[in-house]
Motif scaffolding. Structure first.
Motif, short mmCIF file in Angstrom:
data_model
loop_
_atom_site.label_atom_id
_atom_site.label_comp_id
_atom_site.label_asym_id
_atom_site.label_seq_id
_atom_site.Cartn_x
_atom_site.Cartn_y
_atom_site.Cartn_z
N THR A 128 32.46 49.05 39.45
CA THR A 128 31.96 47.75 38.99
C THR A 128 30.95 47.88 37.86
OG1 THR A 128 30.29 47.75 40.74
CG2 THR A 128 32.38 46.62 41.18
N TRP A 177 34.26 39.63 45.50
CA TRP A 177 33.66 40.92 45.17
C TRP A 177 34.65 42.05 45.42
CZ3 TRP A 177 30.47 43.18 42.23
CH2 TRP A 177 29.90 44.42 42.54
N MET A 180 37.23 42.21 42.70
CA MET A 180 36.73 42.88 41.49
C MET A 180 36.76 44.40 41.66
SD MET A 180 33.50 40.46 40.45
CE MET A 180 32.90 41.68 39.32
N ILE A 181 36.37 44.87 42.84
CA ILE A 181 36.38 46.32 43.10
C ILE A 181 37.81 46.85 43.02
CG2 ILE A 181 35.97 48.09 44.86
CD1 ILE A 181 33.59 46.36 45.83
N ALA A 184 39.19 46.97 39.43
CA ALA A 184 38.62 48.11 38.69
C ALA A 184 39.21 49.42 39.19
CB ALA A 184 37.10 48.12 38.85
#
Length: 194
Positions: A128, A177, A180-181, A184
């Motif tokens: 992140t 969240w 997003m992790i 990535a």
């Protein structure tokens, strides 16, 4: 009249003897005045007394301080705070069952395995923040090779795909969240394999 030099002064002394004598002379010269010189007879008497007390069991009573319970290193608190911020407890309860079990080493031995939560926290930070693996701060309490190796293992076993499924379900508050992790991780995973 010429002065005669004693024959013992002209004969060279062995190197070890002169160095040893110089060390002893220096130690005597710079001895602290508050420290009384030790006497071999006192040392022998003290050693005999200690051995006698140890045999009788009295030595246990006056040995050092009682053992205090081990204190946690300060770094453990930092790692826990980082883990609770980057991977909150609700997120960890969703992620933990999906992490594959550790492979058993046939030869045994080696060091104990670093906790999955500490590694997952470090991976989430690297993913992140966008930093390189080698720039992972030491405050996470895990080494860069361990984190990168575990990331590769989890990528190969399909952890990020399983995590994407539960992130899309959105059954917990940190689903965005986690998404997003995972995104990535997928970008890093394809970059590493491609």
């Amino acid at each position: 009249m010429s002065e005669q030099i004693p024959s013992s002064a002209t004969a060279p002394q062995p190197f070890g003897r002169t160095v040893g004598a110089e060390i002893v002379r220096h130690a005597r010269q710079h001895a602290h005045p508050a420290v009384a010189p030790r006497r071999p007879a006192e040392d022998a008497a003290l050693a005999a007394l200690l051995r006698a007390r140890q045999r009788s069991g009295e030595g246990q009573q006056w040995s050092r301080r009682p053992q205090e319970p081990p204190t946690r290193p300060a770094q453990a608190d930092v790692v826990e705070r980082l883990a609770s911020r980057i991977v909150p407890p609700a997120l960890w309860t969703a992620v933990e069952p999906l992490i594959p079990p550790a492979k058993v080493r046939r030869q045994g031995g080696g060091r104990g395995r670093v906790s999955d939560r500490a590694v997952f926290t470090a991976i989430a930070f690297v993913l992140t923040s966008g930093c390189a693996w080698r720039h992972l701060p030491a405050t996470f309490g895990v080494t860069v090779p361990t984190v990168h190796r575990r990331f590769q293992e989890w990528t190969d076993t399909g952890l990020w795909i399983r995590l994407r499924r539960i992130a899309e379900e959105g059954r917990f508050e940190d689903a965005d969240w986690l998404r997003m992790i995972v995104e990535a991780a997928e970008r890093r995973g394809t970059r590493a394999t491609g």
